[in-house]
Design an enzyme around this catalytic site. Structure first.
Site, PDB file in Angstrom:
ATOM      1  N   HIS A  90       0.807  -1.405   0.010  1.00  0.00           N
ATOM      2  CA  HIS A  90      -0.037   0.011   0.092  1.00  0.00           C
ATOM      3  C   HIS A  90       0.728   1.151   0.132  1.00  0.00           C
ATOM      4  O   HIS A  90       0.123   2.389  -0.226  1.00  0.00           O
ATOM      5  CB  HIS A  90      -0.960   0.015   1.155  1.00  0.00           C
ATOM      6  CG  HIS A  90      -0.616   0.067   2.467  1.00  0.00           C
ATOM      7  ND1 HIS A  90      -0.356  -0.795   3.266  1.00  0.00           N
ATOM      8  CD2 HIS A  90      -0.425   1.337   3.047  1.00  0.00           C
ATOM      9  CE1 HIS A  90       0.127  -0.126   4.628  1.00  0.00           C
ATOM     10  NE2 HIS A  90      -0.232   1.028   4.399  1.00  0.00           N
ATOM     11  N   ASP A 226       1.546  -7.805   2.110  1.00  0.00           N
ATOM     12  CA  ASP A 226       1.441  -6.424   1.843  1.00  0.00           C
ATOM     13  C   ASP A 226       3.014  -5.768   1.744  1.00  0.00           C
ATOM     14  O   ASP A 226       3.447  -5.015   2.598  1.00  0.00           O
ATOM     15  CB  ASP A 226       0.734  -5.440   3.149  1.00  0.00           C
ATOM     16  CG  ASP A 226       0.528  -4.170   2.860  1.00  0.00           C
ATOM     17  OD1 ASP A 226       0.965  -3.470   1.708  1.00  0.00           O
ATOM     18  OD2 ASP A 226      -0.573  -3.480   3.405  1.00  0.00           O
ATOM     19  N   SER A 654       4.064   1.741   8.378  1.00  0.00           N
ATOM     20  CA  SER A 654       4.054   1.137   7.388  1.00  0.00           C
ATOM     21  C   SER A 654       5.208   0.727   6.603  1.00  0.00           C
ATOM     22  O   SER A 654       5.858   1.958   6.162  1.00  0.00           O
ATOM     23  CB  SER A 654       2.706   1.443   6.389  1.00  0.00           C
ATOM     24  OG  SER A 654       1.516   1.247   7.052  1.00  0.00           O
TER      25      SER A 654
HETATM   26  N1  ARG Z   1      -4.498   0.105   7.634  1.00  0.00           N
HETATM   27  C1  ARG Z   1      -3.478   0.285   6.970  1.00  0.00           C
HETATM   28  C2  ARG Z   1      -2.783   1.885   7.124  1.00  0.00           C
HETATM   29  O1  ARG Z   1      -3.372   2.455   7.961  1.00  0.00           O
HETATM   30  C3  ARG Z   1      -3.522  -0.223   5.528  1.00  0.00           C
HETATM   31  C4  ARG Z   1      -4.217   0.604   4.760  1.00  0.00           C
HETATM   32  C5  ARG Z   1      -4.257   0.177   3.348  1.00  0.00           C
HETATM   33  N2  ARG Z   1      -5.175  -0.991   3.078  1.00  0.00           N
HETATM   34  C6  ARG Z   1      -6.402  -0.742   2.816  1.00  0.00           C
HETATM   35  N3  ARG Z   1      -7.006  -1.898   2.861  1.00  0.00           N
HETATM   36  N4  ARG Z   1      -7.053   0.318   2.710  1.00  0.00           N
HETATM   37  O2  ARG Z   1      -2.313   2.290   6.287  1.00  0.00           O
HETATM   38  N1  GLU Z   2      -1.116   1.187   7.685  1.00  0.00           N
HETATM   39  C1  GLU Z   2      -0.485   2.114   8.542  1.00  0.00           C
HETATM   40  C2  GLU Z   2       0.280   3.110   7.575  1.00  0.00           C
HETATM   41  O1  GLU Z   2       0.352   3.266   6.524  1.00  0.00           O
HETATM   42  C3  GLU Z   2       0.206   1.609   9.657  1.00  0.00           C
HETATM   43  C4  GLU Z   2      -0.730   1.110  10.553  1.00  0.00           C
HETATM   44  C5  GLU Z   2      -0.881   1.918  11.718  1.00  0.00           C
HETATM   45  O2  GLU Z   2      -1.586   3.049  11.800  1.00  0.00           O
HETATM   46  O3  GLU Z   2      -0.088   1.451  12.749  1.00  0.00           O
HETATM   47  O4  GLU Z   2       1.281   3.665   8.254  1.00  0.00           O
END
Ligand code: ARG
Ligand code: GLU
Length: 726
Positions: A90, A226, A654
């Site tokens: 991502h 990911d 991330s």
């Molecule tokens: N929750 C993760 C973050 O905050 C991954 C986001 C990307 N994935 C998704 N299914 N939208 O960045």
């Molecule tokens: N998916 C999150 C990011 O893009 C990391 C997850 C979190 O917030 O810990 O940094």
């Protein structure tokens, strides 16, 4: 000894042991690498096997040199001497989108360069190395008293910072950037190098890299591969250079060795990366604004928007394609905040803050080392409670009104109107219109007016029901003019506005001449934007900005006083997108049901749903699974996929390297579990888990699925597989 005495002693020993056990497990904090030495004993007790100097040292040979800020808000790690970078799927998504087209659809098919010559330059992508950090508080705050007003303070601080940064740039020949820590009670300089020639190397298809999509997002158990791979290129001197075919792979002296022997519950782990924003020392009054104002209002508005989007996306494939990426972004915050509200509630975070505030107040009343401390909390409380109504109103303005795409787009006409207002010559008008038309191309590419009209109807109904007393006059007048029928009003707007399609805008642009601004002034999208914007600018933002400035001042003093109160506690600074190390343990999650700390490829196969966009499994992956063709990466016929640990991470982490007790790479961080998303305000080791892709899954996908074994040849891999988990 009497029996009760014995029991008492036995119990206290028992409690001591439990407490010591908890001490060893519970590790809140995101530490500046240069301050890690203070935690060496703690980290060693938990299992660290290498000297702190390997993680960071003043000679410039620490692993900090292998952890990069990737793009604007992710982390990446260097995993070979030739500048290979590992980060999240991502995090590479935007670059993949820039390089994809119908002929080369990297989301559907993935991308694997077969050699360096096939690596693709990514326009606009940068990575930043942190070479060294130094505490420069004394120089930045020289001659400034704690209670100097912020306006004067800020202007002096800004002057000091730019002078010190210049000094460092001159003496190091690199970039230098100074940022505030501990709410402005400390300042650190980072000596950095930003590389601009970054190339796309490996990217699994979405059916691996985004498997489980929004359904599994923020959740454990998780099955997303990911990760993605890039490479840093440098000029002939190994220094940053603009893109050139003559550039060569960056020669890295510090990079991560990979360990494939796995981990078990209780093992020590660390995450090295760039967490973005946390607010751990927040007062109970401000915390209340998060969970009772900001979060619930945003959740309510986004629930409506997502419902409308989901329905339209299911009706038309074209709408699906236009909204899928936007939907992911809107849903990401929406889901995180739900976890946050729940977690704060379950943990009684507010009563814990209140209990702390009570003890703080008692200390402040008795101890006069910080003369300003005794009335800080009451000032914070008065300030916070005074703005609550305005905060509520503005959260609806932002999420419900400005959350409507057409109203946002209304802002683009402002420039055109300015040409009329200032009586600018025809050429200026043409130029501006040209720009608006160009911007409109980007907008309409991912826009569906029929969908947005339904969003308007749904969000405006919410807005009118919640903000009846504070509606802008224009809203009231339009509502009355449409016989209090929001649906009729919606149809009218989307029929009339020139911003619902490129054709309408182009037709307007073709006919527009100087002096004729009525069409814009009468455009409902522009009128709505103008009305809400004017109300915010005149009535809301001046008050809120004053409030934020006041809180900034009070928060700084409050934190300074907290540090005086607990002299023996080691405080960590809130996240500010600078390099940090956090440490914890590999650990399952017990929430009702007990979840293992690890998931496997077998679970992906079990979840497969060929009719769903996010649970589809590529045939090649199924074949590899059926043949148990896992190469060196499987463990007794199982393929480990993801794991969780109790490391304190946040957004920005991330892509961060997850390390074992020897500082070797065992995974790549990509998320947190729903139960623990409140850790940005309150960390609870029982609920908070960071989620990582197992490095063995990454290597398996690269080699067996992507056929890019040549990349593995340049990595340094140690360890052998242990027995599979039970
Ligand atoms: N929750 C993760 C973050 O905050 C991954 C986001 C990307 N994935 C998704 N299914 N939208 O960045
Ligand atoms: N998916 C999150 C990011 O893009 C990391 C997850 C979190 O917030 O810990 O940094």
């Amino acid at each position: 000894m009497s029996k009760s005495h014995f029991l008492l002693i036995k119990n206290s020993i028992f409690i001591l042991i439990i407490f010591a056990g908890l001490q060893a497990r519970a590790k809140e904090g995101m530490w500046i690498p240069a301050t890690l030495k203070a935690h060496e004993k703690d980290m060693k007790a938990m299992g660290l096997e290498i000297p702190i100097e390997q993680l960071y040292n003043e000679n410039g040979t620490g692993l900090n040199n292998a952890v990069v800020l990737f793009g604007k808000g992710c982390t990446g790690e260097i995993i070979s001497t030739k500048g290979l970078i590992l980060t999240n799927h991502h995090c590479g998504y935007g670059s993949a989108q820039g390089l994809s087209n119908t002929e080369h659809d990297y989301f559907a098919n993935g991308f694997w360069a077969k050699n360096q010559g096939e690596e693709l330059p990514c326009k606009g992508l940068t990575v930043t190395f942190i070479r060294r950090m130094e505490n420069v508080t004394d120089r930045v705050l020289a001659g400034i008293s704690d209670t100097l007003n912020d306006i004067t303070r800020d202007s002096i601080v800004t002057l000091h910072i730019s002078a010190i940064e210049k000094d460092f740039m001159k003496s190091t020949g690199m970039d230098a950037s100074i940022k505030p820590y501990f709410k402005g009670n400390q300042y650190w300089v980072a000596i950095t190098q930003t590389y601009k020639d970054i190339r796309f190397v490996g990217f699994p298809p979405n059916s691996i890299g985004a498997f489980g999509g929004d359904v599994e997002n923020w959740m454990w158990p998780r099955h997303t591969g990911d990760f993605s791979i890039f490479r840093v290129y440098a000029g002939a001197d190994n220094k940053p250079a603009e893109y050139a075919t003559t550039n060569k792979p960056y020669n890295a002296t510090e990079f991560f060795h990979i360990n494939i022997s796995g981990y078990k519950e209780g093992d020590f782990s660390m995450v090295y990366g760039f967490p973005g924003t946390t607010d751990e020392y927040i007062s109970s009054y401000a915390l209340k604004q998060v969970y009772s104002i900001a979060d619930p209002i945003s959740i309510a508005a986004r629930t409506r928007k997502l419902n409308v989007w989901t329905e339209h996306m299911s009706l038309q494939r074209e709408t699906f394609l236009k909204y899928t990426s936007k939907r992911a972004g809107v849903a990401n915050g929406w889901k995180k905040w739900q976890g946050e509200v729940e977690g704060l509630k379950i943990n009684n975070a507010t009563s814990k803050k209140q209990a702390f505030e009570k003890s703080f107040q008692e200390w402040a009343n008795a101890d006069k080392t910080a003369p300003y401390a005794d009335n800080i909390l009451s000032q914070m409380r008065t300030a916070a409670e005074g703005v609550d109504p305005l905060l509520i109103n503005d959260q609806y303005n932002k999420e419900a009104v400005l959350g409507i795409e057409l109203i946002q787009q209304g802002a683009s006409l402002e420039g055109v109107l300015k040409c009329f207002r200032l009586n600018l010559p025809e050429t200026a008008l043409r130029d501006t219109l040209q720009k608006v038309m160009k911007g409109m191309e980007g907008f309409t590419k991912n826009y569906d007016a029929a969908t947005d009209k339904d969003v308007f109807i749904s969000l405006m109904s919410l807005y009118f029901s919640k903000c009846a007393a504070t509606l802008p006059d224009y809203f009231k007048a339009q509502y009355a003019a449409h016989k209090e029928d929001i649906i009729a009003w919606g149809y009218d707007i989307y029929n009339t506005s020139i911003l619902t399609s490129q054709d309408k805008l182009n037709a307007f642009a073709a006919s527009a001449g100087t002096g004729d601004s009525t069409k814009i002034i009468n455009d409902p999208a522009w009128q709505l934007y103008y009305a809400i914007n004017t109300m915010r600018k005149d009535k809301i933002l001046p008050v809120l900005n004053d409030y934020y400035a006041r809180m900034r001042y009070l928060n700084r003093l409050y934190l300074k006083a907290q540090m005086m109160k607990d002299k023996n506690k080691i405080f960590y600074p809130d996240a500010n997108l600078t390099q940090r190390v956090t440490f914890g343990q590999i650990k399952g999650l017990k929430q009702g049901k007990k979840y293992s700390y690890q998931t496997t490829l077998g679970e992906v196969i079990a979840l497969e749903d060929s009719t769903s966009d996010i649970f589809r499994v590529p045939k090649k992956l199924k074949d590899l699974y059926a043949a148990k063709d896992y190469g060196r990466w499987g463990v007794n016929g199982t393929m480990p996929l993801a794991f969780i640990a109790s490391n304190h991470t946040s957004g920005g982490n991330s892509g961060s390297p997850v390390l074992n007790s020897r500082g070797e790479l065992i995974g790549t961080n990509f998320d947190r579990a729903y139960e623990g998303t409140m850790s940005d305000y309150y960390f609870d080791p029982n609920r908070c888990r960071n989620i990582s892709v197992d490095i063995r899954y990454t290597l398996f996908i690269i080699e067996k699925f992507g056929g890019a074994g040549w990349l593995i040849d340049e990595m340094s891999i140690t360890g052998t597989q242990k027995k599979a988990k039970k």
